[in-house]
Design a protein around this motif. Sequence first.
Motif, PDB file in Angstrom:
ATOM      1  N   GLY A  93     -47.262 -97.281  11.806  1.00  0.00           N
ATOM      2  CA  GLY A  93     -48.378 -96.367  11.588  1.00  0.00           C
ATOM      3  C   GLY A  93     -49.532 -96.776  12.474  1.00  0.00           C
ATOM      4  O   GLY A  93     -49.324 -97.278  13.585  1.00  0.00           O
ATOM      5  N   SER A  94     -50.731 -96.600  11.986  1.00  0.00           N
ATOM      6  CA  SER A  94     -51.923 -96.926  12.770  1.00  0.00           C
ATOM      7  C   SER A  94     -52.875 -97.759  11.927  1.00  0.00           C
ATOM      8  O   SER A  94     -53.023 -97.534  10.719  1.00  0.00           O
ATOM      9  CB  SER A  94     -52.624 -95.653  13.242  1.00  0.00           C
ATOM     10  OG  SER A  94     -51.776 -94.901  14.092  1.00  0.00           O
ATOM     11  N   CYS A  95     -53.512 -98.724  12.573  1.00  0.00           N
ATOM     12  CA  CYS A  95     -54.399 -99.673  11.888  1.00  0.00           C
ATOM     13  C   CYS A  95     -55.751 -99.737  12.586  1.00  0.00           C
ATOM     14  O   CYS A  95     -55.873 -99.411  13.769  1.00  0.00           O
ATOM     15  CB  CYS A  95     -53.797-101.072  11.882  1.00  0.00           C
ATOM     16  SG  CYS A  95     -52.135-101.203  11.203  1.00  0.00           S
ATOM     17  N   GLU A 138     -71.800-114.075   6.033  1.00  0.00           N
ATOM     18  CA  GLU A 138     -71.018-113.339   5.043  1.00  0.00           C
ATOM     19  C   GLU A 138     -70.699-111.955   5.601  1.00  0.00           C
ATOM     20  O   GLU A 138     -71.375-110.973   5.331  1.00  0.00           O
ATOM     21  CB  GLU A 138     -71.822-113.216   3.742  1.00  0.00           C
ATOM     22  CG  GLU A 138     -71.026-112.649   2.578  1.00  0.00           C
ATOM     23  CD  GLU A 138     -71.884-112.546   1.322  1.00  0.00           C
ATOM     24  OE1 GLU A 138     -71.580-113.273   0.360  1.00  0.00           O
ATOM     25  OE2 GLU A 138     -72.851-111.759   1.314  1.00  0.00           O
ATOM     26  N   VAL A 139     -69.642-111.901   6.413  1.00  0.00           N
ATOM     27  CA  VAL A 139     -69.220-110.664   7.052  1.00  0.00           C
ATOM     28  C   VAL A 139     -67.885-110.244   6.446  1.00  0.00           C
ATOM     29  O   VAL A 139     -66.958-111.056   6.329  1.00  0.00           O
ATOM     30  CB  VAL A 139     -69.065-110.839   8.581  1.00  0.00           C
ATOM     31  CG1 VAL A 139     -68.639-109.530   9.231  1.00  0.00           C
ATOM     32  CG2 VAL A 139     -70.366-111.352   9.186  1.00  0.00           C
ATOM     33  N   VAL A 140     -67.786-108.984   6.045  1.00  0.00           N
ATOM     34  CA  VAL A 140     -66.519-108.482   5.494  1.00  0.00           C
ATOM     35  C   VAL A 140     -65.637-108.023   6.647  1.00  0.00           C
ATOM     36  O   VAL A 140     -65.996-107.145   7.423  1.00  0.00           O
ATOM     37  CB  VAL A 140     -66.748-107.325   4.515  1.00  0.00           C
ATOM     38  CG1 VAL A 140     -65.407-106.868   3.926  1.00  0.00           C
ATOM     39  CG2 VAL A 140     -67.694-107.745   3.387  1.00  0.00           C
ATOM     40  N   PHE A 141     -64.487-108.655   6.767  1.00  0.00           N
ATOM     41  CA  PHE A 141     -63.502-108.437   7.821  1.00  0.00           C
ATOM     42  C   PHE A 141     -62.410-107.560   7.212  1.00  0.00           C
ATOM     43  O   PHE A 141     -61.665-108.004   6.331  1.00  0.00           O
ATOM     44  CB  PHE A 141     -62.976-109.808   8.240  1.00  0.00           C
ATOM     45  CG  PHE A 141     -61.958-109.848   9.342  1.00  0.00           C
ATOM     46  CD1 PHE A 141     -62.313-110.273  10.615  1.00  0.00           C
ATOM     47  CD2 PHE A 141     -60.626-109.541   9.099  1.00  0.00           C
ATOM     48  CE1 PHE A 141     -61.365-110.377  11.629  1.00  0.00           C
ATOM     49  CE2 PHE A 141     -59.668-109.626  10.111  1.00  0.00           C
ATOM     50  CZ  PHE A 141     -60.050-110.047  11.374  1.00  0.00           C
ATOM     51  N   ALA A 142     -62.327-106.297   7.619  1.00  0.00           N
ATOM     52  CA  ALA A 142     -61.438-105.349   6.937  1.00  0.00           C
ATOM     53  C   ALA A 142     -60.311-104.864   7.835  1.00  0.00           C
ATOM     54  O   ALA A 142     -60.548-104.418   8.965  1.00  0.00           O
ATOM     55  CB  ALA A 142     -62.246-104.147   6.441  1.00  0.00           C
ATOM     56  N   TRP A 143     -59.079-104.935   7.325  1.00  0.00           N
ATOM     57  CA  TRP A 143     -57.901-104.364   7.984  1.00  0.00           C
ATOM     58  C   TRP A 143     -57.492-103.134   7.188  1.00  0.00           C
ATOM     59  O   TRP A 143     -57.248-103.211   5.974  1.00  0.00           O
ATOM     60  CB  TRP A 143     -56.755-105.375   7.993  1.00  0.00           C
ATOM     61  CG  TRP A 143     -55.467-104.827   8.538  1.00  0.00           C
ATOM     62  CD1 TRP A 143     -55.158-104.583   9.844  1.00  0.00           C
ATOM     63  CD2 TRP A 143     -54.301-104.450   7.785  1.00  0.00           C
ATOM     64  NE1 TRP A 143     -53.880-104.081   9.952  1.00  0.00           N
ATOM     65  CE2 TRP A 143     -53.336-103.981   8.713  1.00  0.00           C
ATOM     66  CE3 TRP A 143     -53.991-104.459   6.424  1.00  0.00           C
ATOM     67  CZ2 TRP A 143     -52.076-103.543   8.303  1.00  0.00           C
ATOM     68  CZ3 TRP A 143     -52.735-104.008   6.011  1.00  0.00           C
ATOM     69  CH2 TRP A 143     -51.794-103.564   6.965  1.00  0.00           C
ATOM     70  N   THR A 144     -57.444-101.977   7.853  1.00  0.00           N
ATOM     71  CA  THR A 144     -57.048-100.736   7.199  1.00  0.00           C
ATOM     72  C   THR A 144     -55.827-100.160   7.897  1.00  0.00           C
ATOM     73  O   THR A 144     -55.641-100.325   9.099  1.00  0.00           O
ATOM     74  CB  THR A 144     -58.196 -99.710   7.213  1.00  0.00           C
ATOM     75  OG1 THR A 144     -58.718 -99.568   8.540  1.00  0.00           O
ATOM     76  CG2 THR A 144     -59.327-100.161   6.293  1.00  0.00           C
ATOM     77  N   TRP A 145     -55.003 -99.420   7.129  1.00  0.00           N
ATOM     78  CA  TRP A 145     -53.724 -98.949   7.650  1.00  0.00           C
ATOM     79  C   TRP A 145     -53.379 -97.604   7.037  1.00  0.00           C
ATOM     80  O   TRP A 145     -53.504 -97.404   5.828  1.00  0.00           O
ATOM     81  CB  TRP A 145     -52.652 -99.987   7.297  1.00  0.00           C
ATOM     82  CG  TRP A 145     -51.228 -99.570   7.483  1.00  0.00           C
ATOM     83  CD1 TRP A 145     -50.690 -98.832   8.501  1.00  0.00           C
ATOM     84  CD2 TRP A 145     -50.116 -99.901   6.612  1.00  0.00           C
ATOM     85  NE1 TRP A 145     -49.332 -98.682   8.333  1.00  0.00           N
ATOM     86  CE2 TRP A 145     -48.963 -99.328   7.187  1.00  0.00           C
ATOM     87  CE3 TRP A 145     -50.014-100.627   5.435  1.00  0.00           C
ATOM     88  CZ2 TRP A 145     -47.702 -99.457   6.601  1.00  0.00           C
ATOM     89  CZ3 TRP A 145     -48.771-100.756   4.853  1.00  0.00           C
ATOM     90  CH2 TRP A 145     -47.622-100.182   5.435  1.00  0.00           C
ATOM     91  N   VAL A 146     -52.958 -96.661   7.876  1.00  0.00           N
ATOM     92  CA  VAL A 146     -52.361 -95.409   7.407  1.00  0.00           C
ATOM     93  C   VAL A 146     -50.908 -95.431   7.858  1.00  0.00           C
ATOM     94  O   VAL A 146     -50.601 -95.479   9.046  1.00  0.00           O
ATOM     95  CB  VAL A 146     -53.113 -94.163   7.934  1.00  0.00           C
ATOM     96  CG1 VAL A 146     -54.402 -93.969   7.166  1.00  0.00           C
ATOM     97  CG2 VAL A 146     -53.421 -94.251   9.418  1.00  0.00           C
ATOM     98  N   ASN A 147     -49.998 -95.412   6.889  1.00  0.00           N
ATOM     99  CA  ASN A 147     -48.575 -95.619   7.150  1.00  0.00           C
ATOM    100  C   ASN A 147     -47.937 -94.383   7.770  1.00  0.00           C
ATOM    101  O   ASN A 147     -48.352 -93.251   7.543  1.00  0.00           O
ATOM    102  CB  ASN A 147     -47.847 -96.004   5.861  1.00  0.00           C
ATOM    103  CG  ASN A 147     -48.152 -95.055   4.711  1.00  0.00           C
ATOM    104  OD1 ASN A 147     -49.309 -94.803   4.406  1.00  0.00           O
ATOM    105  ND2 ASN A 147     -47.118 -94.522   4.078  1.00  0.00           N
TER     106      ASN A 147
END
Length: 406
Positions: A93-95, A138-147
């Motif tokens: 998918g895409s991240c 304090e940084v939020v490191f986010a990995w997002t994915w649409v399958n």
Amino acid sequence: MHFQSCLMSVLAAGSAMAHMYLKDPISLENKDNPNTLPAHIDYTPTAPITQAQYPCKGYTSLLGTSEAASVKTYAPGQQASLSIGGTASHNGGSCQLSLSYDKGKTFTVIKSWIGNCPTASGGTFDFTIPSDAPEADEVVFAWTWVNKSGNREYYMSCAVVSIKGTSKREVSDIPKRATVAFAGRPQVFQANLGGEYCTKEGVDTVFPNPGPDVENTSTTPGPPTLCATGADAPVGDAGSSGSGSGSGSSSGSGSASGSSSAAQEPEPSTTASAAGTTASLGGVFLTTNLGGTPTTLATATSVAAVPTTPVAVPTSSAAAGGSATASASAPANSGAVQGQQTGPCTQEGAWSCIDGANFQRCASGQWSAVIAMAAGTKCTVGVSDNLQMGRRRDRVNRRSAGAWGW
């Protein structure tokens, strides 16, 4: 009855492990995170999130506590990698990778992968921390994915990191190509959460605004859809729900306005050439060959990619204990402009400044949509290999090597 209960437990456990999660840096409340309290372990880290769990499965509420202590430190300009764990990639998918400095109110994209993300085994993916990324603890490191295959879902894993110090590389080596200012990068893409965007089964989602750093390995790319109508989302669409929710203040102490009065005449600031990637105040045109057909992935300007609500980002002074913020917003021009170019073009990479306030580019043999200049900037009217741009504050010059100098 006891057998049925055991069977249901096994099936539930299998389902919980059937997706993917952010493994390094380790995500919040993961059992392998040394800061997680035993009573708070998330035993379903691979599960997709719901609308109510956005962002980060609700774990941003832990920020400021010992459970949200930083698990890794990066430096501005540093080249690094993240790794994904889990057992079912849904054919990839895409991240996207994004950073939040305001406790999860907004997420600024720093890398997009279209296709083959994640891999069957999870995989390791390279990225670069922008050289002008603000420093913070304090940084939020986010990995997002649409399958790609399976139910239409949205996955989000978040870790807490620090960004500070200097990359081991020399500053003169960062970067070797044109960059987009951190505040000018798009907000994270959201889909399948009851908002504006949905995704298609069997395709790798091409983000409407992927940002300047994109890795495309897809053989079956496709746009997301507008949930309300089912129509394809237009390239460069900033959207609403797909651009984050609201705008938050920086996490630095205190507050101050980063604005100043504008001079009457803008100073020459940037030249974007046809030979290279577009400039930070010009546009981000990511032209690639997708399945044999040249396609322009993004035709919105780097500033236009920002949602129409200004997004506050701490500057270096805020990271040093100050409180200045920077914001940017400039929507693309969706209407017709007198004198605009239309149809095919032969001078690939050429720029057309229409009236000083709007411009286009020849990309993949076609003139792009009309794009508005960022507020306070203008371009020199005409068609040429170089787009001459000016701004009201700060002089910027593009070096021949592609780096920016202030």
